[in-house]
Design a protein around this motif. Structure first.
Motif, short mmCIF file in Angstrom:
data_model
loop_
_atom_site.label_atom_id
_atom_site.label_comp_id
_atom_site.label_asym_id
_atom_site.label_seq_id
_atom_site.Cartn_x
_atom_site.Cartn_y
_atom_site.Cartn_z
N SER A 45 25.02 67.39 26.83
CA SER A 45 23.77 67.95 27.27
C SER A 45 24.20 68.86 28.52
N SER A 46 23.42 70.22 28.57
CA SER A 46 23.73 70.90 29.68
C SER A 46 22.76 70.56 30.83
N GLU A 47 21.66 69.66 30.52
CA GLU A 47 20.76 69.28 31.24
C GLU A 47 21.33 68.11 31.98
N MET A 48 21.86 68.10 33.14
CA MET A 48 22.64 67.06 33.96
C MET A 48 21.68 65.92 33.96
N SER A 49 20.44 66.18 34.46
CA SER A 49 19.50 65.10 34.81
C SER A 49 19.58 64.09 33.43
N GLU A 50 19.68 64.69 32.49
CA GLU A 50 19.45 63.88 31.31
C GLU A 50 20.59 62.93 30.98
N VAL A 51 22.05 63.58 31.43
CA VAL A 51 23.08 62.85 31.10
C VAL A 51 23.26 61.77 32.10
N VAL A 52 22.72 62.00 33.23
CA VAL A 52 22.94 60.82 34.34
C VAL A 52 21.83 59.65 33.95
N ARG A 53 21.04 60.19 33.30
CA ARG A 53 19.82 59.16 33.08
C ARG A 53 20.20 58.10 32.12
N VAL A 54 20.74 58.66 31.02
CA VAL A 54 21.04 57.78 29.81
C VAL A 54 22.29 57.18 29.75
N ALA A 55 23.33 57.86 30.33
CA ALA A 55 24.95 57.37 30.10
C ALA A 55 25.29 56.18 30.83
N HIS A 56 25.90 55.29 30.14
CA HIS A 56 26.63 54.23 30.94
C HIS A 56 27.97 54.64 31.51
N ARG A 57 28.53 55.82 31.10
CA ARG A 57 29.69 56.36 31.82
C ARG A 57 29.58 57.78 31.53
N ILE A 58 30.08 58.60 32.34
CA ILE A 58 29.99 60.07 32.09
C ILE A 58 31.64 60.70 32.33
N VAL A 59 32.02 61.21 30.94
CA VAL A 59 33.38 61.93 30.94
C VAL A 59 33.07 63.41 31.15
N VAL A 60 33.90 63.81 32.30
CA VAL A 60 33.53 65.22 32.93
C VAL A 60 34.67 66.26 32.31
N LEU A 61 34.52 67.23 31.68
CA LEU A 61 35.32 68.34 31.20
C LEU A 61 35.06 69.51 32.19
N ARG A 62 36.27 70.14 32.12
CA ARG A 62 36.31 71.44 32.57
C ARG A 62 37.44 72.25 32.31
#
Ligand SMILES: Nc1ncnc2c1ncn2[C@@H]1O[C@H](COP(=O)(O)OP(=O)(O)OP(=O)(O)O)[C@@H](O)[C@H]1O
Ligand SMILES: [Mg+2]
Length: 505
Positions: A464-481
Protein backbone atom coordinates in the motif's frame (compact mmCIF):
# COMPACT_ATOMS: atom_id res chain seq x y z
CA UNK A 1 -20.38 30.09 -11.41
CA UNK A 2 -22.69 27.09 -11.49
CA UNK A 3 -25.62 25.90 -9.47
CA UNK A 4 -27.44 22.58 -9.58
CA UNK A 5 -30.75 22.21 -7.75
CA UNK A 6 -33.22 19.39 -7.25
CA UNK A 7 -31.17 16.83 -9.18
CA UNK A 8 -32.80 13.43 -9.41
CA UNK A 9 -31.46 10.37 -11.17
CA UNK A 10 -32.91 6.89 -11.40
CA UNK A 11 -31.58 3.79 -13.10
CA UNK A 12 -34.34 1.36 -14.04
CA UNK A 13 -36.62 2.97 -11.49
CA UNK A 14 -34.07 2.78 -8.67
CA UNK A 15 -33.18 6.26 -7.35
CA UNK A 16 -29.45 6.95 -7.17
CA UNK A 17 -29.68 10.74 -6.68
CA UNK A 18 -32.51 12.36 -4.73
CA UNK A 19 -32.94 16.14 -4.67
CA UNK A 20 -29.20 16.81 -4.77
CA UNK A 21 -27.71 20.31 -5.04
CA UNK A 22 -24.30 21.74 -5.75
CA UNK A 23 -23.08 25.37 -5.74
CA UNK A 24 -19.76 26.36 -7.24
CA UNK A 25 -18.18 29.80 -6.89
CA UNK A 26 -15.54 31.17 -9.26
CA UNK A 27 -12.03 30.52 -8.01
CA UNK A 28 -12.78 27.75 -5.52
CA UNK A 29 -11.79 24.15 -5.07
CA UNK A 30 -14.81 22.20 -3.95
CA UNK A 31 -14.50 18.69 -2.51
CA UNK A 32 -17.41 16.35 -3.31
CA UNK A 33 -17.41 13.68 -0.61
CA UNK A 34 -19.32 10.51 0.20
CA UNK A 35 -18.95 6.77 0.73
CA UNK A 36 -18.57 4.29 -2.12
CA UNK A 37 -21.82 4.29 -4.04
CA UNK A 38 -23.04 7.58 -2.53
CA UNK A 39 -23.60 9.00 -6.02
CA UNK A 40 -20.55 11.24 -6.60
CA UNK A 41 -19.60 9.90 -10.01
CA UNK A 42 -23.25 9.82 -11.05
CA UNK A 43 -23.70 13.49 -10.10
CA UNK A 44 -20.60 14.32 -12.10
CA UNK A 45 -21.82 12.38 -15.12
CA UNK A 46 -25.12 14.24 -14.96
CA UNK A 47 -23.38 17.59 -14.62
CA UNK A 48 -21.14 16.89 -17.59
CA UNK A 49 -23.82 15.62 -19.94
CA UNK A 50 -22.55 12.04 -19.94
CA UNK A 51 -25.95 10.83 -18.70
CA UNK A 52 -29.25 12.74 -18.56
CA UNK A 53 -30.78 13.55 -15.14
CA UNK A 54 -34.29 12.35 -14.34
CA UNK A 55 -35.03 15.85 -13.04
CA UNK A 56 -33.40 19.05 -11.82
CA UNK A 57 -32.05 22.39 -12.95
CA UNK A 58 -28.72 23.99 -13.80
CA UNK A 59 -27.88 27.69 -13.58
CA UNK A 60 -24.69 29.04 -15.10
CA UNK A 61 -23.08 32.44 -14.64
CA UNK A 62 -22.64 34.38 -17.83
CA UNK A 63 -25.13 32.39 -19.86
CA UNK A 64 -27.67 34.33 -21.91
CA UNK A 65 -30.32 33.91 -19.23
CA UNK A 66 -28.12 34.61 -16.20
CA UNK A 67 -29.84 33.61 -12.98
CA UNK A 68 -32.43 31.51 -14.83
CA UNK A 69 -32.09 27.76 -15.27
CA UNK A 70 -30.61 26.88 -18.64
CA UNK A 71 -33.31 25.69 -20.97
CA UNK A 72 -31.55 22.67 -22.44
CA UNK A 73 -29.48 20.30 -20.32
CA UNK A 74 -26.12 19.52 -22.03
CA UNK A 75 -26.70 16.41 -24.11
CA UNK A 76 -23.13 15.18 -24.19
CA UNK A 77 -19.74 15.86 -22.62
CA UNK A 78 -18.93 17.85 -25.76
CA UNK A 79 -22.01 20.03 -25.26
CA UNK A 80 -21.04 20.52 -21.60
CA UNK A 81 -17.56 21.53 -22.71
CA UNK A 82 -19.06 24.19 -24.94
CA UNK A 83 -20.65 25.58 -21.78
CA UNK A 84 -17.20 25.55 -20.18
CA UNK A 85 -17.62 22.40 -18.06
CA UNK A 86 -14.70 19.99 -18.45
CA UNK A 87 -14.08 16.66 -16.79
CA UNK A 88 -11.40 14.17 -15.93
CA UNK A 89 -13.33 10.97 -15.18
CA UNK A 90 -12.60 8.42 -12.47
CA UNK A 91 -11.34 5.92 -15.02
CA UNK A 92 -8.82 7.65 -17.27
CA UNK A 93 -9.44 6.84 -20.89
CA UNK A 94 -6.46 8.06 -22.86
CA UNK A 95 -4.84 6.14 -25.72
CA UNK A 96 -1.32 5.02 -24.82
CA UNK A 97 -0.46 4.38 -28.48
CA UNK A 98 -1.21 7.95 -29.61
CA UNK A 99 1.04 10.96 -29.12
CA UNK A 100 0.44 13.37 -26.25
CA UNK A 101 -0.89 15.98 -28.71
CA UNK A 102 -3.19 13.46 -30.39
CA UNK A 103 -4.57 12.49 -27.01
CA UNK A 104 -5.31 16.10 -26.18
CA UNK A 105 -7.10 16.78 -29.45
CA UNK A 106 -8.49 13.34 -30.39
CA UNK A 107 -11.95 13.78 -31.86
CA UNK A 108 -11.75 17.56 -32.30
CA UNK A 109 -8.66 18.39 -34.33
CA UNK A 110 -8.19 21.91 -35.66
CA UNK A 111 -8.65 21.75 -39.47
CA UNK A 112 -7.31 23.83 -42.32
CA UNK A 113 -7.04 24.04 -46.08
CA UNK A 114 -9.22 24.67 -49.07
CA UNK A 115 -11.42 21.76 -48.24
CA UNK A 116 -11.95 23.18 -44.79
CA UNK A 117 -12.85 20.48 -42.34
CA UNK A 118 -10.96 17.80 -44.25
CA UNK A 119 -7.31 18.20 -43.40
CA UNK A 120 -5.96 18.14 -39.86
CA UNK A 121 -3.63 21.04 -39.16
CA UNK A 122 -0.86 19.12 -37.38
CA UNK A 123 1.30 22.18 -36.81
CA UNK A 124 -1.59 23.81 -34.98
CA UNK A 125 -2.38 20.63 -33.03
CA UNK A 126 1.17 20.34 -31.77
CA UNK A 127 1.55 24.05 -31.06
CA UNK A 128 -1.66 24.27 -29.03
CA UNK A 129 -0.93 21.02 -27.25
CA UNK A 130 2.44 22.50 -26.22
CA UNK A 131 0.69 25.54 -24.74
CA UNK A 132 -1.79 23.37 -22.86
CA UNK A 133 0.75 21.04 -21.31
CA UNK A 134 2.74 24.10 -20.25
CA UNK A 135 -0.39 25.38 -18.52
CA UNK A 136 -0.46 22.26 -16.32
CA UNK A 137 3.22 22.68 -15.56
CA UNK A 138 4.62 19.99 -17.88
CA UNK A 139 7.66 20.37 -20.08
CA UNK A 140 7.42 17.34 -22.39
CA UNK A 141 7.64 16.49 -26.08
CA UNK A 142 4.00 16.41 -27.21
CA UNK A 143 4.82 14.42 -30.36
CA UNK A 144 6.00 11.42 -28.32
CA UNK A 145 3.72 8.53 -27.42
CA UNK A 146 1.71 9.00 -24.26
CA UNK A 147 2.91 5.58 -23.03
CA UNK A 148 6.47 6.96 -22.96
CA UNK A 149 5.52 8.97 -19.90
CA UNK A 150 4.73 7.87 -16.32
CA UNK A 151 1.19 7.69 -14.97
CA UNK A 152 1.49 11.03 -13.16
CA UNK A 153 2.33 12.79 -16.42
CA UNK A 154 -0.54 10.99 -18.17
CA UNK A 155 -2.83 12.21 -15.42
CA UNK A 156 -1.76 15.81 -16.07
CA UNK A 157 -2.21 15.26 -19.81
CA UNK A 158 -5.82 14.29 -19.18
CA UNK A 159 -6.24 17.58 -17.29
CA UNK A 160 -4.63 19.42 -20.20
CA UNK A 161 -7.16 17.71 -22.47
CA UNK A 162 -9.98 18.88 -20.21
CA UNK A 163 -8.65 22.44 -20.32
CA UNK A 164 -8.32 22.52 -24.07
CA UNK A 165 -11.74 24.09 -24.42
CA UNK A 166 -12.24 27.44 -22.69
CA UNK A 167 -13.09 25.98 -19.26
CA UNK A 168 -14.84 27.61 -16.35
CA UNK A 169 -15.56 24.49 -14.35
CA UNK A 170 -13.05 21.65 -14.08
CA UNK A 171 -14.15 18.37 -12.53
CA UNK A 172 -11.71 15.76 -11.27
CA UNK A 173 -13.05 12.38 -10.12
CA UNK A 174 -10.36 10.71 -7.95
CA UNK A 175 -7.41 12.09 -9.92
CA UNK A 176 -4.80 11.22 -7.31
CA UNK A 177 -5.44 7.54 -6.71
CA UNK A 178 -2.37 6.41 -8.66
CA UNK A 179 -0.01 9.25 -7.77
CA UNK A 180 2.66 9.33 -5.08
CA UNK A 181 2.99 12.14 -2.54
CA UNK A 182 5.36 14.17 -4.61
CA UNK A 183 3.19 13.94 -7.72
CA UNK A 184 0.12 14.86 -5.68
CA UNK A 185 1.91 18.01 -4.50
CA UNK A 186 2.70 18.94 -8.12
CA UNK A 187 -0.89 18.32 -9.19
CA UNK A 188 -2.13 20.48 -6.32
CA UNK A 189 0.19 23.32 -7.38
CA UNK A 190 -1.42 23.16 -10.81
CA UNK A 191 -4.93 23.11 -9.34
CA UNK A 192 -4.20 26.09 -7.08
CA UNK A 193 -2.92 28.07 -10.03
CA UNK A 194 -6.01 27.25 -12.08
CA UNK A 195 -8.18 28.25 -9.13
CA UNK A 196 -6.36 31.55 -8.88
CA UNK A 197 -7.10 32.08 -12.58
CA UNK A 198 -10.79 31.93 -11.59
CA UNK A 199 -11.69 28.33 -12.43
CA UNK A 200 -14.19 26.45 -10.25
CA UNK A 201 -12.75 23.03 -9.51
CA UNK A 202 -14.69 20.01 -8.21
CA UNK A 203 -12.50 17.39 -6.63
CA UNK A 204 -13.48 13.86 -5.56
CA UNK A 205 -11.15 11.82 -3.37
CA UNK A 206 -11.14 9.28 -0.55
CA UNK A 207 -7.94 10.73 0.94
CA UNK A 208 -9.14 12.99 3.73
CA UNK A 209 -5.76 14.68 4.17
CA UNK A 210 -5.97 15.84 0.55
CA UNK A 211 -9.37 17.39 1.17
CA UNK A 212 -7.88 19.52 3.91
CA UNK A 213 -4.76 20.29 1.92
CA UNK A 214 -6.54 21.83 -1.02
CA UNK A 215 -10.29 22.42 -0.72
CA UNK A 216 -12.11 25.62 0.09
CA UNK A 217 -15.55 24.08 0.57
CA UNK A 218 -17.05 20.61 0.92
CA UNK A 219 -20.34 19.11 -0.24
CA UNK A 220 -21.29 15.74 1.26
CA UNK A 221 -23.61 13.13 -0.29
CA UNK A 222 -24.93 10.11 1.54
CA UNK A 223 -26.89 7.34 -0.12
CA UNK A 224 -27.84 9.55 -3.05
CA UNK A 225 -29.02 12.43 -0.87
CA UNK A 226 -27.51 15.84 -0.21
CA UNK A 227 -26.28 16.12 3.39
CA UNK A 228 -24.81 19.62 3.41
CA UNK A 229 -22.24 22.15 2.25
CA UNK A 230 -19.56 23.65 4.49
CA UNK A 231 -16.49 25.88 4.32
CA UNK A 232 -13.63 23.49 4.99
CA UNK A 233 -12.71 25.23 8.27
CA UNK A 234 -16.18 24.47 9.66
CA UNK A 235 -16.01 20.73 9.00
CA UNK A 236 -13.07 19.02 10.74
CA UNK A 237 -12.34 15.41 9.77
CA UNK A 238 -14.43 13.67 12.46
CA UNK A 239 -17.46 15.79 11.51
CA UNK A 240 -16.86 15.11 7.81
CA UNK A 241 -16.71 11.36 8.43
CA UNK A 242 -19.89 11.52 10.51
CA UNK A 243 -21.63 13.45 7.72
CA UNK A 244 -20.58 10.84 5.15
CA UNK A 245 -21.50 7.83 7.29
CA UNK A 246 -24.47 9.23 9.16
CA UNK A 247 -22.75 8.00 12.33
CA UNK A 248 -19.38 8.05 14.06
CA UNK A 249 -16.67 5.82 12.66
CA UNK A 250 -16.63 2.70 14.84
CA UNK A 251 -13.37 1.88 16.54
CA UNK A 252 -11.40 -0.87 14.86
CA UNK A 253 -12.57 -4.24 16.14
CA UNK A 254 -9.45 -6.26 15.43
CA UNK A 255 -5.94 -5.95 16.76
CA UNK A 256 -2.77 -7.17 15.17
CA UNK A 257 -1.71 -10.37 16.97
CA UNK A 258 1.79 -11.22 18.07
CA UNK A 259 3.96 -12.43 15.22
CA UNK A 260 3.51 -16.18 14.72
CA UNK A 261 6.31 -18.13 16.34
CA UNK A 262 9.00 -19.29 13.96
CA UNK A 263 9.67 -23.00 14.13
CA UNK A 264 13.13 -23.59 12.67
CA UNK A 265 12.15 -27.13 11.71
CA UNK A 266 9.15 -26.02 9.70
CA UNK A 267 9.70 -24.58 6.23
CA UNK A 268 8.15 -21.18 5.62
CA UNK A 269 4.96 -21.10 3.58
CA UNK A 270 6.78 -19.07 0.96
CA UNK A 271 10.46 -18.37 0.78
CA UNK A 272 12.52 -16.72 -1.93
CA UNK A 273 16.29 -16.43 -2.10
CA UNK A 274 18.04 -14.14 -4.53
CA UNK A 275 14.88 -13.84 -6.59
CA UNK A 276 15.20 -11.19 -9.29
CA UNK A 277 14.53 -10.27 -12.86
CA UNK A 278 16.66 -8.18 -15.19
CA UNK A 279 16.21 -4.47 -14.55
CA UNK A 280 12.81 -5.02 -12.92
CA UNK A 281 13.94 -6.34 -9.56
CA UNK A 282 17.36 -6.80 -7.98
CA UNK A 283 17.85 -10.21 -6.34
CA UNK A 284 16.21 -10.30 -2.93
CA UNK A 285 15.25 -12.61 -0.08
CA UNK A 286 11.83 -12.83 1.51
CA UNK A 287 10.12 -15.23 3.86
CA UNK A 288 6.42 -15.48 4.68
CA UNK A 289 4.91 -17.75 7.31
CA UNK A 290 1.33 -18.83 7.79
CA UNK A 291 -0.58 -16.27 9.85
CA UNK A 292 1.86 -13.48 9.10
CA UNK A 293 1.13 -10.13 7.50
CA UNK A 294 4.16 -8.68 5.76
CA UNK A 295 3.91 -5.09 4.57
CA UNK A 296 5.74 -4.06 1.44
CA UNK A 297 6.65 -0.38 1.59
CA UNK A 298 8.31 1.85 -0.94
CA UNK A 299 7.58 4.73 -3.25
CA UNK A 300 5.92 4.43 -6.62
CA UNK A 301 8.25 2.52 -8.93
CA UNK A 302 10.20 0.97 -6.06
CA UNK A 303 9.47 -2.52 -7.39
CA UNK A 304 6.55 -3.55 -5.20
CA UNK A 305 4.22 -4.55 -8.01
CA UNK A 306 7.10 -6.24 -9.86
CA UNK A 307 7.81 -8.44 -6.83
CA UNK A 308 4.12 -9.33 -6.54
CA UNK A 309 4.01 -10.30 -10.21
CA UNK A 310 7.14 -12.47 -9.89
CA UNK A 311 5.76 -14.32 -6.88
CA UNK A 312 2.48 -14.99 -8.68
CA UNK A 313 3.95 -16.30 -11.93
CA UNK A 314 2.88 -13.30 -13.99
CA UNK A 315 6.55 -12.56 -14.70
CA UNK A 316 9.30 -15.15 -14.76
CA UNK A 317 12.38 -14.59 -12.63
CA UNK A 318 15.77 -14.96 -14.31
CA UNK A 319 17.59 -15.79 -11.10
CA UNK A 320 16.99 -17.07 -7.59
CA UNK A 321 14.75 -19.76 -6.11
CA UNK A 322 11.20 -19.75 -4.83
CA UNK A 323 9.98 -22.39 -2.39
CA UNK A 324 6.50 -23.21 -1.17
CA UNK A 325 6.44 -25.41 1.95
CA UNK A 326 10.15 -25.98 1.37
CA UNK A 327 9.64 -27.35 -2.15
CA UNK A 328 11.35 -25.51 -5.00
CA UNK A 329 8.79 -24.20 -7.47
CA UNK A 330 9.05 -22.77 -10.94
CA UNK A 331 5.77 -21.03 -11.67
CA UNK A 332 5.38 -20.58 -15.39
CA UNK A 333 2.01 -18.85 -15.11
CA UNK A 334 -0.51 -17.72 -12.46
CA UNK A 335 -2.39 -21.05 -12.62
CA UNK A 336 0.68 -22.75 -11.13
CA UNK A 337 0.67 -20.22 -8.29
CA UNK A 338 -3.08 -20.52 -7.74
CA UNK A 339 -2.75 -24.30 -7.45
CA UNK A 340 -0.25 -23.78 -4.63
CA UNK A 341 -2.79 -21.62 -2.82
CA UNK A 342 -1.53 -18.19 -3.84
CA UNK A 343 -3.76 -15.30 -4.83
CA UNK A 344 -2.97 -11.81 -6.15
CA UNK A 345 -5.45 -8.97 -5.98
CA UNK A 346 -4.04 -6.56 -8.60
CA UNK A 347 -3.81 -2.79 -8.35
CA UNK A 348 -5.27 -1.99 -11.76
CA UNK A 349 -8.88 -3.09 -11.41
CA UNK A 350 -9.86 -1.80 -14.83
CA UNK A 351 -7.17 -3.52 -16.90
CA UNK A 352 -6.28 -6.55 -14.75
CA UNK A 353 -9.44 -7.00 -12.77
CA UNK A 354 -13.05 -6.65 -13.66
CA UNK A 355 -14.91 -8.13 -16.61
CA UNK A 356 -17.37 -5.26 -16.98
CA UNK A 357 -20.12 -7.11 -18.85
CA UNK A 358 -20.22 -10.08 -16.50
CA UNK A 359 -22.34 -10.04 -13.37
CA UNK A 360 -21.07 -9.50 -9.84
CA UNK A 361 -21.68 -13.24 -9.29
CA UNK A 362 -19.59 -14.28 -12.30
CA UNK A 363 -16.80 -11.84 -11.46
CA UNK A 364 -16.55 -13.13 -7.91
CA UNK A 365 -16.69 -16.81 -8.92
CA UNK A 366 -14.07 -16.42 -11.66
CA UNK A 367 -10.85 -17.24 -9.79
CA UNK A 368 -12.35 -20.08 -7.77
CA UNK A 369 -13.72 -21.64 -10.97
CA UNK A 370 -10.32 -21.33 -12.64
CA UNK A 371 -8.68 -22.98 -9.66
CA UNK A 372 -11.12 -25.88 -9.69
CA UNK A 373 -10.49 -26.42 -13.36
CA UNK A 374 -12.83 -27.40 -16.13
CA UNK A 375 -13.60 -30.77 -14.56
CA UNK A 376 -15.69 -29.31 -11.79
CA UNK A 377 -18.03 -26.48 -12.68
CA UNK A 378 -19.56 -24.38 -9.93
CA UNK A 379 -23.31 -24.47 -10.37
CA UNK A 380 -25.14 -21.22 -10.68
CA UNK A 381 -26.62 -21.77 -7.22
CA UNK A 382 -23.14 -22.31 -5.77
CA UNK A 383 -21.88 -19.17 -7.48
CA UNK A 384 -24.84 -17.18 -6.17
CA UNK A 385 -24.35 -18.37 -2.62
CA UNK A 386 -20.64 -17.57 -2.83
CA UNK A 387 -21.22 -14.10 -4.26
CA UNK A 388 -23.98 -13.36 -1.79
CA UNK A 389 -21.72 -14.27 1.10
CA UNK A 390 -18.96 -11.89 0.00
CA UNK A 391 -21.38 -9.09 -0.88
CA UNK A 392 -22.48 -9.19 2.74
CA UNK A 393 -19.03 -9.75 4.21
CA UNK A 394 -17.44 -6.79 2.41
CA UNK A 395 -20.56 -4.62 2.23
CA UNK A 396 -20.57 -4.46 -1.58
CA UNK A 397 -23.30 -2.05 -2.66
CA UNK A 398 -25.14 -3.65 -5.58
CA UNK A 399 -28.78 -4.08 -6.53
CA UNK A 400 -28.23 -7.85 -6.80
CA UNK A 401 -25.48 -10.36 -7.53
CA UNK A 402 -26.79 -10.50 -11.10
CA UNK A 403 -26.01 -6.81 -11.77
CA UNK A 404 -23.25 -6.32 -14.38
CA UNK A 405 -20.22 -5.29 -12.35
CA UNK A 406 -19.56 -2.33 -14.65
CA UNK A 407 -22.63 -0.63 -13.17
CA UNK A 408 -21.19 -0.64 -9.64
CA UNK A 409 -19.41 2.41 -8.26
CA UNK A 410 -15.61 2.36 -8.52
CA UNK A 411 -15.02 1.46 -4.88
CA UNK A 412 -17.57 -1.33 -4.97
CA UNK A 413 -15.90 -2.86 -8.04
CA UNK A 414 -12.66 -2.85 -6.06
CA UNK A 415 -14.34 -4.73 -3.21
CA UNK A 416 -15.71 -7.32 -5.67
CA UNK A 417 -12.19 -8.03 -6.98
CA UNK A 418 -11.00 -8.55 -3.44
CA UNK A 419 -13.94 -10.95 -2.95
CA UNK A 420 -12.91 -12.89 -6.05
CA UNK A 421 -9.54 -13.70 -4.52
CA UNK A 422 -10.79 -14.27 -0.98
CA UNK A 423 -13.24 -16.79 -2.44
CA UNK A 424 -10.34 -19.03 -3.48
CA UNK A 425 -9.49 -19.26 0.24
CA UNK A 426 -5.81 -18.73 -0.50
CA UNK A 427 -3.02 -19.73 1.88
CA UNK A 428 -1.09 -16.67 0.76
CA UNK A 429 -2.85 -13.54 -0.39
CA UNK A 430 -0.91 -10.79 -2.13
CA UNK A 431 -2.78 -7.50 -1.98
CA UNK A 432 -1.54 -4.73 -4.27
CA UNK A 433 -3.14 -1.46 -3.17
CA UNK A 434 -6.33 -3.15 -1.93
CA UNK A 435 -7.91 -0.01 -0.54
CA UNK A 436 -7.37 2.36 -3.45
CA UNK A 437 -10.61 4.17 -4.19
CA UNK A 438 -12.27 2.73 -1.10
CA UNK A 439 -13.98 5.02 1.43
CA UNK A 440 -12.82 5.51 5.03
CA UNK A 441 -15.32 3.18 6.63
CA UNK A 442 -14.85 0.39 4.07
CA UNK A 443 -11.06 0.76 4.39
CA UNK A 444 -11.32 0.13 8.09
CA UNK A 445 -13.50 -2.95 7.49
CA UNK A 446 -11.17 -4.39 4.88
CA UNK A 447 -8.12 -3.96 7.09
CA UNK A 448 -9.96 -5.69 9.95
CA UNK A 449 -10.91 -8.49 7.59
CA UNK A 450 -7.27 -8.95 6.54
CA UNK A 451 -6.19 -9.21 10.17
CA UNK A 452 -8.94 -11.71 10.92
CA UNK A 453 -7.90 -13.91 7.99
CA UNK A 454 -4.29 -13.78 9.14
CA UNK A 455 -5.36 -14.88 12.61
CA UNK A 456 -7.05 -17.83 10.96
CA UNK A 457 -3.72 -18.79 9.38
CA UNK A 458 -3.54 -17.02 6.05
CA UNK A 459 -0.28 -15.34 5.07
CA UNK A 460 -0.64 -11.87 3.59
CA UNK A 461 1.72 -9.72 1.57
CA UNK A 462 0.29 -6.24 1.86
CA UNK A 463 1.28 -3.51 -0.59
CA UNK A 464 0.00 0.00 0.00
CA UNK A 465 1.12 3.54 -0.72
CA UNK A 466 -0.65 4.57 2.45
CA UNK A 467 2.10 4.13 4.98
CA UNK A 468 -0.33 4.47 7.91
CA UNK A 469 -2.09 1.28 6.71
CA UNK A 470 1.15 -0.64 6.31
CA UNK A 471 2.44 0.16 9.80
CA UNK A 472 -0.95 -0.66 11.30
CA UNK A 473 -1.38 -4.19 9.93
CA UNK A 474 2.09 -5.55 9.26
CA UNK A 475 3.99 -7.93 11.55
CA UNK A 476 7.05 -7.03 9.56
CA UNK A 477 7.73 -4.37 6.95
CA UNK A 478 9.94 -5.05 3.96
CA UNK A 479 11.23 -1.81 2.48
CA UNK A 480 12.02 -1.49 -1.22
CA UNK A 481 13.70 1.31 -3.04
CA UNK A 482 14.80 1.62 -6.67
CA UNK A 483 13.91 -1.99 -7.32
CA UNK A 484 15.88 -3.56 -4.51
CA UNK A 485 15.23 -4.47 -0.91
CA UNK A 486 16.86 -2.06 1.51
CA UNK A 487 15.81 -3.73 4.75
CA UNK A 488 13.12 -4.94 7.11
CA UNK A 489 11.44 -3.28 10.07
CA UNK A 490 9.55 -4.95 12.94
CA UNK A 491 5.89 -4.53 13.89
CA UNK A 492 5.16 -1.27 15.66
CA UNK A 493 7.65 0.75 13.60
CA UNK A 494 6.53 4.31 12.94
CA UNK A 495 5.74 5.73 9.52
CA UNK A 496 8.78 7.98 9.94
CA UNK A 497 11.01 4.97 10.52
CA UNK A 498 9.87 3.53 7.19
CA UNK A 499 10.43 6.83 5.39
CA UNK A 500 13.86 7.14 6.96
CA UNK A 501 14.82 3.70 5.73
CA UNK A 502 13.61 4.57 2.24
CA UNK A 503 15.53 7.84 2.30
CA UNK A 504 18.71 6.24 3.61
CA UNK A 505 18.41 3.65 0.87
N1 LIG B 1 -25.70 2.78 -15.22
C1 LIG B 1 -26.09 2.41 -13.99
N2 LIG B 1 -27.11 1.54 -13.83
C2 LIG B 1 -27.51 1.16 -12.60
N3 LIG B 1 -26.98 1.61 -11.46
C3 LIG B 1 -25.96 2.48 -11.54
C4 LIG B 1 -25.46 2.93 -12.80
N4 LIG B 1 -24.45 3.80 -12.58
C5 LIG B 1 -24.34 3.89 -11.24
N5 LIG B 1 -25.23 3.10 -10.61
C6 LIG B 1 -25.40 2.97 -9.15
O1 LIG B 1 -25.47 4.25 -8.58
C7 LIG B 1 -24.89 4.27 -7.27
C8 LIG B 1 -23.94 5.43 -7.16
O2 LIG B 1 -22.78 5.16 -7.93
P1 LIG B 1 -21.60 6.20 -8.14
O3 LIG B 1 -20.68 5.61 -9.14
O4 LIG B 1 -22.18 7.54 -8.41
O5 LIG B 1 -20.93 6.20 -6.68
P2 LIG B 1 -19.64 7.02 -6.15
O6 LIG B 1 -20.13 7.93 -5.06
O7 LIG B 1 -18.92 7.63 -7.28
O8 LIG B 1 -18.79 5.84 -5.47
P3 LIG B 1 -17.18 5.53 -5.49
O9 LIG B 1 -16.61 6.29 -4.34
O10 LIG B 1 -17.13 4.04 -5.19
O11 LIG B 1 -16.63 5.88 -6.81
C9 LIG B 1 -24.23 2.92 -7.08
O12 LIG B 1 -25.03 2.14 -6.24
C10 LIG B 1 -24.18 2.34 -8.49
O13 LIG B 1 -24.26 0.94 -8.47
MG1 LIG C 1 -17.04 7.22 -8.19
Amino acid sequence: MLQLTGIHKQFAGIPVLRDVQLRLYPGEIHALMGQNGAGKSTLIKVLTGAIPPSGGQMRLAGSESAGEPISAWPESPLAAQRLGISTVYQEVNLCPNLSVAENIYAGRYPRKGLLQGRRIDWAAVNQRARELVARVGLDIDVTRLLSDYPVAVQQLVSIARALSIESRVLILDEPTSSLDDDEVRKLFDVLRRLRDEGLSIVFVTHFLNQVYAISDRITVLRNGSWVGEWPVADLPAPALIAAMLGRELAASSTQRQAEPAFDANQPALLEVEGLGQGGQLQPMDLRLRAGEVVGLAGLLGAGRTELARLLFGLELPDRGVLRVDGQVMAFSNPMDAIRQGLALCPEERKTDGIVADLSVRENIALALQARQGMGRFLSRAEQSALAQRYVELLGIKTASVETPIGLLSGGNQQKAILARWLATEPRLLILDEPTRGIDVAAKREIMDQILRLAQAGMAVLFISSEMSEVVRVAHRIVVLRDRHKVGELPAGSSEDAVYEMIAAG
